[in-house]
Design an enzyme around this catalytic site. Structure first.
Site, PDB file in Angstrom:
ATOM      1  N   HIS A 118       0.200  26.505  25.845  1.00  0.00           N
ATOM      2  CA  HIS A 118       1.209  27.582  25.786  1.00  0.00           C
ATOM      3  C   HIS A 118       2.581  26.938  26.040  1.00  0.00           C
ATOM      4  O   HIS A 118       2.962  25.993  25.351  1.00  0.00           O
ATOM      5  CB  HIS A 118       0.807  28.657  26.812  1.00  0.00           C
ATOM      6  CG  HIS A 118       1.590  29.937  26.763  1.00  0.00           C
ATOM      7  ND1 HIS A 118       2.433  30.282  25.740  1.00  0.00           N
ATOM      8  CD2 HIS A 118       1.643  30.981  27.649  1.00  0.00           C
ATOM      9  CE1 HIS A 118       2.965  31.470  25.980  1.00  0.00           C
ATOM     10  NE2 HIS A 118       2.512  31.923  27.150  1.00  0.00           N
ATOM     11  N   HIS A 157      -0.446  27.565  15.768  1.00  0.00           N
ATOM     12  CA  HIS A 157      -0.153  28.816  16.463  1.00  0.00           C
ATOM     13  C   HIS A 157      -1.288  29.788  16.200  1.00  0.00           C
ATOM     14  O   HIS A 157      -1.816  29.829  15.089  1.00  0.00           O
ATOM     15  CB  HIS A 157       1.173  29.402  15.960  1.00  0.00           C
ATOM     16  CG  HIS A 157       1.765  30.404  16.881  1.00  0.00           C
ATOM     17  ND1 HIS A 157       1.404  31.727  16.872  1.00  0.00           N
ATOM     18  CD2 HIS A 157       2.670  30.263  17.881  1.00  0.00           C
ATOM     19  CE1 HIS A 157       2.074  32.363  17.803  1.00  0.00           C
ATOM     20  NE2 HIS A 157       2.841  31.503  18.440  1.00  0.00           N
ATOM     21  N   ASP A 208       8.027  25.063  20.202  1.00  0.00           N
ATOM     22  CA  ASP A 208       8.096  24.012  21.233  1.00  0.00           C
ATOM     23  C   ASP A 208       8.391  22.635  20.636  1.00  0.00           C
ATOM     24  O   ASP A 208       8.832  21.736  21.356  1.00  0.00           O
ATOM     25  CB  ASP A 208       6.787  23.954  22.028  1.00  0.00           C
ATOM     26  CG  ASP A 208       6.595  25.203  22.857  1.00  0.00           C
ATOM     27  OD1 ASP A 208       7.571  25.643  23.481  1.00  0.00           O
ATOM     28  OD2 ASP A 208       5.486  25.764  22.854  1.00  0.00           O
TER      29      ASP A 208
HETATM   30  N1  COA Z   1      -3.168  19.498  16.214  1.00  0.00           N
HETATM   31  C1  COA Z   1      -4.275  19.128  15.533  1.00  0.00           C
HETATM   32  N2  COA Z   1      -5.185  20.002  15.061  1.00  0.00           N
HETATM   33  C2  COA Z   1      -4.938  21.300  15.285  1.00  0.00           C
HETATM   34  C3  COA Z   1      -3.813  21.762  15.970  1.00  0.00           C
HETATM   35  C4  COA Z   1      -2.914  20.801  16.434  1.00  0.00           C
HETATM   36  N3  COA Z   1      -1.817  21.159  17.122  1.00  0.00           N
HETATM   37  N4  COA Z   1      -3.842  23.111  16.039  1.00  0.00           N
HETATM   38  C5  COA Z   1      -4.957  23.493  15.409  1.00  0.00           C
HETATM   39  N5  COA Z   1      -5.628  22.408  14.964  1.00  0.00           N
HETATM   40  C6  COA Z   1      -6.863  22.379  14.236  1.00  0.00           C
HETATM   41  C7  COA Z   1      -8.040  22.734  15.117  1.00  0.00           C
HETATM   42  O1  COA Z   1      -8.561  21.588  15.764  1.00  0.00           O
HETATM   43  C8  COA Z   1      -9.011  23.335  14.137  1.00  0.00           C
HETATM   44  O2  COA Z   1      -9.637  22.296  13.447  1.00  0.00           O
HETATM   45  P1  COA Z   1     -11.195  22.401  13.043  1.00  0.00           P
HETATM   46  O3  COA Z   1     -11.305  23.621  12.171  1.00  0.00           O
HETATM   47  O4  COA Z   1     -11.459  21.114  12.339  1.00  0.00           O
HETATM   48  O5  COA Z   1     -11.924  22.559  14.342  1.00  0.00           O
HETATM   49  C9  COA Z   1      -8.105  24.056  13.142  1.00  0.00           C
HETATM   50  O6  COA Z   1      -6.841  23.400  13.239  1.00  0.00           O
HETATM   51  C10 COA Z   1      -7.941  25.522  13.428  1.00  0.00           C
HETATM   52  O7  COA Z   1      -7.358  25.675  14.692  1.00  0.00           O
HETATM   53  P2  COA Z   1      -7.726  26.819  15.687  1.00  0.00           P
HETATM   54  O8  COA Z   1      -8.469  26.235  16.838  1.00  0.00           O
HETATM   55  O9  COA Z   1      -8.356  27.985  14.990  1.00  0.00           O
HETATM   56  O10 COA Z   1      -6.303  27.267  16.153  1.00  0.00           O
HETATM   57  P3  COA Z   1      -6.062  28.224  17.329  1.00  0.00           P
HETATM   58  O11 COA Z   1      -5.444  29.446  16.774  1.00  0.00           O
HETATM   59  O12 COA Z   1      -7.252  28.430  18.191  1.00  0.00           O
HETATM   60  O13 COA Z   1      -5.057  27.379  18.213  1.00  0.00           O
HETATM   61  C11 COA Z   1      -3.213  26.630  19.342  1.00  0.00           C
HETATM   62  C12 COA Z   1      -3.743  27.668  18.371  1.00  0.00           C
HETATM   63  C13 COA Z   1      -1.742  26.933  19.564  1.00  0.00           C
HETATM   64  C14 COA Z   1      -3.973  26.734  20.672  1.00  0.00           C
HETATM   65  C15 COA Z   1      -3.395  25.230  18.749  1.00  0.00           C
HETATM   66  O14 COA Z   1      -2.764  25.164  17.503  1.00  0.00           O
HETATM   67  C16 COA Z   1      -2.901  24.123  19.657  1.00  0.00           C
HETATM   68  O15 COA Z   1      -3.626  23.695  20.570  1.00  0.00           O
HETATM   69  N6  COA Z   1      -1.633  23.636  19.433  1.00  0.00           N
HETATM   70  C17 COA Z   1      -1.051  22.634  20.277  1.00  0.00           C
HETATM   71  C18 COA Z   1      -0.454  23.247  21.537  1.00  0.00           C
HETATM   72  C19 COA Z   1       0.836  23.963  21.276  1.00  0.00           C
HETATM   73  O16 COA Z   1       1.714  23.475  20.604  1.00  0.00           O
HETATM   74  N7  COA Z   1       0.948  25.146  21.874  1.00  0.00           N
HETATM   75  C20 COA Z   1       2.137  25.979  21.769  1.00  0.00           C
HETATM   76  C21 COA Z   1       1.816  27.200  20.973  1.00  0.00           C
HETATM   77  S1  COA Z   1       3.280  28.172  20.706  1.00  0.00           S
END
Ligand code: COA
Length: 271
Positions: A118, A157, A208
């Site tokens: 987050h 996201h 971010d």
């Molecule tokens: N880097 C690499 N891979 C990523 C990624 C990232 N930042 N965000 C998503 N993915 C990948 C996942 O590993 C998943 O891969 P898979 O299908 O091979 O397992 C795929 O993309 C789908 O992602 P998913 O887990 O459905 O996304 P989510 O909606 O659950 O996650 C976040 C959203 C924000 C938690 C995630 O994108 C993340 O951890 N981002 C980094 C942290 C961040 O910047 N947070 C601030 C948010 S405003």
């Protein structure tokens, strides 16, 4: 603040508004005081003729920078201020739903905001850029990281799957700050990592990603990036807390159990 506030237990709309304003005013002041004291510098009181963004610079650094830098900071605060049912806002809503007070709800929200998935992501972005060190390393670094299936902070996201609507604005102000500071290194790294993330994973930056290096160029220590996010998001949390108090229902999700239906338990004397 909750212990000192004379209205802590009064959650009427009027008292909540007064408390929200006090929390919004005191948090950046407290944060800046900590910023200076840990550097052995004299704590500076806020000035009445400065706005929130100008005062924060003044209280941290002892001076207000150029207008464009203040504007970039102000824009980042506006972009961070409110963003519907993200983790920390949901946390604040849930805490409020037990009829807890605004100080308790914001304290809980801060704890959830600091997580790297987050608000903590803006600090992680800076750690990543520092690891990459120079633009020449960026292409290999991001490809290696994706090969290892690691998460790249500042990307992705839960809601925005084809780009975060806050990014273009913040990217523009990041460029302005980089130009004023005559430091294009982070912008170059930014662009290379972003290009590979989109080409290889179709995953776009979230807000971010540009705020991390922008705050760094402004001179803030990396561990202050998420607390700055807190300063801004207090407005959004407060609005949600007030709305929850105004029409409260206890938030209590049900979980469906997927484990074994029956499990044998051995009596203690048979173990
Ligand atoms: N880097 C690499 N891979 C990523 C990624 C990232 N930042 N965000 C998503 N993915 C990948 C996942 O590993 C998943 O891969 P898979 O299908 O091979 O397992 C795929 O993309 C789908 O992602 P998913 O887990 O459905 O996304 P989510 O909606 O659950 O996650 C976040 C959203 C924000 C938690 C995630 O994108 C993340 O951890 N981002 C980094 C942290 C961040 O910047 N947070 C601030 C948010 S405003």
């Amino acid at each position: 603040m909750g212990l000192e506030d004379k209205e802590t237990t009064n959650s009427s709309p009027e008292a909540n508004m007064r408390k929200a304003i006090r929390i919004l005013a005191k948090t950046p002041t407290a944060l800046a005081a900590f910023y200076r004291s840990r550097k052995g510098k004299k704590i500076l009181k806020p000035k009445k003729n400065l706005n929130i963004a100008e005062n924060f610079f003044y209280m941290c650094f002892g001076k207000v920078p150029q207008k464009e830098i203040v504007k970039a900071f102000d824009v980042s605060l506006i972009l961070y201020a409110e963003h519907s049912f993200n983790v920390s806002t949901f946390t604040a809503r849930t805490i409020t739903s037990s009829l807890s007070d605004i100080h308790g709800a914001i304290t809980g929200a801060i704890a959830s905001l600091k997580g790297p998935l987050h608000g903590g992501a803006n600090e992680e972005v800076m750690h990543m850029m520092n690891k990459i060190k120079k633009p020449e390393n960026a292409f290999k670094w991001i490809n290696d990281t994706l090969d290892k299936k690691e998460v790249v902070m500042g990307f992705g996201h839960r809601v925005y799957k084809s780009g975060d609507s806050r990014v273009p604005t913040m990217r523009k102000y990041f460029a302005k700050v980089a130009k004023i500071k005559k430091d294009k290194k982070f912008e170059k790294i930014y662009d290379i990592v972003e290009k590979v993330m989109i080409e290889r994973k179709n995953i776009y930056p979230n807000v971010d990603y540009p705020t991390g290096p922008t705050y760094h160029l402004m001179g803030f220590d990396t561990d202050f990036f998420t607390p700055i996010f807190v300063v801004s998001r207090i407005t959004g949390w407060s609005a949600h807390i007030m709305e929850q108090h105004a029409a409260n229902k206890l938030i209590r999700p049900l979980a469906s159990y997927k484990g074994n239906k029956h499990r044998k338990v051995l009596q203690l004397n048979q173990r």
